[in-house]
Design an enzyme around this catalytic site. Sequence first.
Site, PDB file in Angstrom:
ATOM      1  N   ASP A 216     -16.115 121.771  35.874  1.00  0.00           N
ATOM      2  CA  ASP A 216     -16.574 122.823  34.959  1.00  0.00           C
ATOM      3  C   ASP A 216     -15.852 124.121  35.286  1.00  0.00           C
ATOM      4  O   ASP A 216     -15.704 124.487  36.460  1.00  0.00           O
ATOM      5  CB  ASP A 216     -18.086 123.011  35.090  1.00  0.00           C
ATOM      6  CG  ASP A 216     -18.649 123.838  33.950  1.00  0.00           C
ATOM      7  OD1 ASP A 216     -18.916 123.263  32.885  1.00  0.00           O
ATOM      8  OD2 ASP A 216     -18.817 125.062  34.140  1.00  0.00           O
ATOM      9  N   ILE A 217     -15.366 124.810  34.243  1.00  0.00           N
ATOM     10  CA  ILE A 217     -14.689 126.095  34.439  1.00  0.00           C
ATOM     11  C   ILE A 217     -15.735 127.158  34.743  1.00  0.00           C
ATOM     12  O   ILE A 217     -16.689 127.349  33.980  1.00  0.00           O
ATOM     13  CB  ILE A 217     -13.886 126.492  33.189  1.00  0.00           C
ATOM     14  CG1 ILE A 217     -12.856 125.405  32.850  1.00  0.00           C
ATOM     15  CG2 ILE A 217     -13.192 127.828  33.400  1.00  0.00           C
ATOM     16  CD1 ILE A 217     -12.117 125.649  31.548  1.00  0.00           C
ATOM     17  N   ASN A 224     -15.038 134.055  27.537  1.00  0.00           N
ATOM     18  CA  ASN A 224     -15.012 134.014  26.070  1.00  0.00           C
ATOM     19  C   ASN A 224     -15.581 135.291  25.472  1.00  0.00           C
ATOM     20  O   ASN A 224     -15.031 135.860  24.514  1.00  0.00           O
ATOM     21  CB  ASN A 224     -15.825 132.810  25.569  1.00  0.00           C
ATOM     22  CG  ASN A 224     -14.943 131.676  25.099  1.00  0.00           C
ATOM     23  OD1 ASN A 224     -13.744 131.834  24.921  1.00  0.00           O
ATOM     24  ND2 ASN A 224     -15.535 130.520  24.886  1.00  0.00           N
ATOM     25  N   ASP A 233      -9.591 129.419  24.381  1.00  0.00           N
ATOM     26  CA  ASP A 233      -8.856 128.184  24.078  1.00  0.00           C
ATOM     27  C   ASP A 233      -7.639 128.047  24.992  1.00  0.00           C
ATOM     28  O   ASP A 233      -7.307 126.945  25.445  1.00  0.00           O
ATOM     29  CB  ASP A 233      -8.400 128.184  22.615  1.00  0.00           C
ATOM     30  CG  ASP A 233      -9.551 127.979  21.647  1.00  0.00           C
ATOM     31  OD1 ASP A 233     -10.648 127.594  22.104  1.00  0.00           O
ATOM     32  OD2 ASP A 233      -9.353 128.210  20.437  1.00  0.00           O
ATOM     33  N   GLU A 259     -16.541 123.451  28.087  1.00  0.00           N
ATOM     34  CA  GLU A 259     -15.604 123.788  29.161  1.00  0.00           C
ATOM     35  C   GLU A 259     -15.670 122.781  30.306  1.00  0.00           C
ATOM     36  O   GLU A 259     -15.190 123.041  31.406  1.00  0.00           O
ATOM     37  CB  GLU A 259     -15.888 125.193  29.692  1.00  0.00           C
ATOM     38  CG  GLU A 259     -17.178 125.341  30.460  1.00  0.00           C
ATOM     39  CD  GLU A 259     -18.388 125.661  29.583  1.00  0.00           C
ATOM     40  OE1 GLU A 259     -19.362 126.213  30.110  1.00  0.00           O
ATOM     41  OE2 GLU A 259     -18.356 125.349  28.378  1.00  0.00           O
TER      42      GLU A 259
END
Length: 342
Positions: A216-217, A224, A233, A259
């Site tokens: 997971d980011i 965002n 993106d 994500e």
Amino acid sequence: MTATTKIANPRDIAHNVMTLISELNLQPTPQVYHVFYSYLTDEIPELSQLIKVLIRNTQELDEETVFRIYHKFLGTHALQQRLNMGVEGLQAAVERVEEAVHSVLRETEGFCEHLDNASDQLSSDDITLEIARDVTRGLSSATRDAHGRYSEFNGCLDEYHNEVRRVRSELELVRRDALTDTLTGIANRKNFDASLRDAVTTTMETGAPLSLLMIDIDHFKNFNDNHGHRAGDGVLKAVARVLVNSTKGADTVARYGGEEFAVILPDTTLENATKLANKLRDNVSGQRIINKKTGKDFGKLTVSIGLTSYKLGENILEFVDRADGALYQAKQEGRNTCIMIM
């Protein structure tokens, strides 16, 4: 390099496609490759002309622009239209083959009758030389007609086989598109589910180890919110690129959702999976996100990773949930870390 470049064979086409993609500083995802393959082969004139204009005007061709071109000319909807046309062409070819078969059957029946009559005439006791010559000329003419019908029939079969190959190619493109994440070019969730089922089946049959990473980011929502979805993106594509470049061919890198990414590691022990997880985390944190157009530096990325290995006989959902639980624990413990659960 343009779409009018003469290319000798498919291998040369592939080489030129990869060269052009590299020159344009693009990632060779399936969609990007397909766009430039179509461009160099002039498969779709409108697409080729658009790419040619963009290159001529030195307009930067980033992945987002290429993806838009892909979905306009080659995406699922466009492919479905081409597939429908291919099916219609195939149906027409089948009808022509059926007509040719009936024609050949009629011709064969008539030819057999001609042979029977010729045999009766030639076996007659009172046959003359002139009659024999007439019979021979008739047989020669009938043979030429039969050969012509046979050639027409072969032509219909060739047309049919060409249509079958074309439809099969379109089906493969539709299948590939359905299994690929549009944004990142890696496997999508559907592809992940199928690949994981196959990997578990192989492990059950062979006893080989199987490990799974859930990634997971970190702080992606904040990124965002602060920089916009287009920048977000770019982050997703950058992480996908690192994951693909850091794994081997047998592994499956997939976008699990949002994500979150997943990496299926066949024939990989938990110890080796842990080493890879730390390598992936280091490789991602070594990246800086920079807008290629504006030069704006968005800083570094980090990811949290949870990992586990498959236990023979367990339910696949339990396997995934355990890896997901390890990921949750990694995020709870401060992120930018790897947590393993046995």
